[in-house]
Design a protein around this motif. Sequence first.
Motif, short mmCIF file in Angstrom:
data_model
loop_
_atom_site.label_atom_id
_atom_site.label_comp_id
_atom_site.label_asym_id
_atom_site.label_seq_id
_atom_site.Cartn_x
_atom_site.Cartn_y
_atom_site.Cartn_z
N ASP A 147 0.81 -1.22 0.00
CA ASP A 147 0.00 0.00 0.00
C ASP A 147 0.85 1.27 0.00
N LEU A 148 1.92 1.29 0.77
CA LEU A 148 2.78 2.48 0.82
C LEU A 148 3.41 2.74 -0.55
N PHE A 149 3.84 1.70 -1.21
CA PHE A 149 4.39 1.84 -2.56
C PHE A 149 3.34 2.42 -3.50
N ILE A 150 2.12 1.87 -3.44
CA ILE A 150 1.04 2.31 -4.34
C ILE A 150 0.70 3.77 -4.09
N ILE A 151 0.63 4.17 -2.83
CA ILE A 151 0.33 5.57 -2.50
C ILE A 151 1.41 6.48 -3.08
N ASN A 152 2.68 6.13 -2.84
CA ASN A 152 3.78 6.95 -3.37
C ASN A 152 3.77 6.98 -4.89
N TYR A 153 3.49 5.85 -5.51
CA TYR A 153 3.45 5.78 -6.97
C TYR A 153 2.37 6.70 -7.52
#
Length: 144
Positions: free
Chosen positions: A91-97
Motif C-alpha cells: 500500500d505504501l508503494f502504491i500511495i507513493n506511486y
Amino acid sequence: MTNDIQKQYDRLEDVPSIMLRMKEVYAVPDRHIIYVATKAFFETKMAKRLSVQSHGVKMLSLVQKVEGLKIGLDNDTTIDVILQSLPPSYDLFIINYNMNGLEKYINELINMLVQYEAMAHKSTPTVLVGEASTSKAKGKRAGR
C-alpha cells in the motif's frame, strides 16, 4: 472486394486457402477466449510468499495474452490492474506511486516493485528471542 485485396487472393489456388487466409487476417477472437483472458488478468492477486518479481512475470504474461487478443487496454489501466493485484503490504508503494504521478511501463513498474520488496525486507525489524530462565536459576537467586 477492392482491387488490392482481390489481387492478394488471386494468387491463392483454391477456396479453402482463401478462407484460411481471410480468417488469419480478419478473424475476431472467440468471445469466450476474450472472457477467460480478461477475467484471469483482472482477478489475479499476488499469492502469499510469492516474490513480487514472480508475480510481475505472471502479470506480464497475462497482459501479453490480453494484448494478443487486441482488446485495447491502455497502459494506465494495465498498471492500475497490476497495482490492485498486490497485497496490502504494498500500500505504501502504491500511495507513493500514485501521488508522484509516475507514468511507467509495465517492465519499469515491475523493476520498481522488486526494488521496493528488497528494501522492505532489509528494513523489517528483527525480534531477538532469549533463552527462558529455568526454575533452578530462580531458586539459586532466592536462596542468596
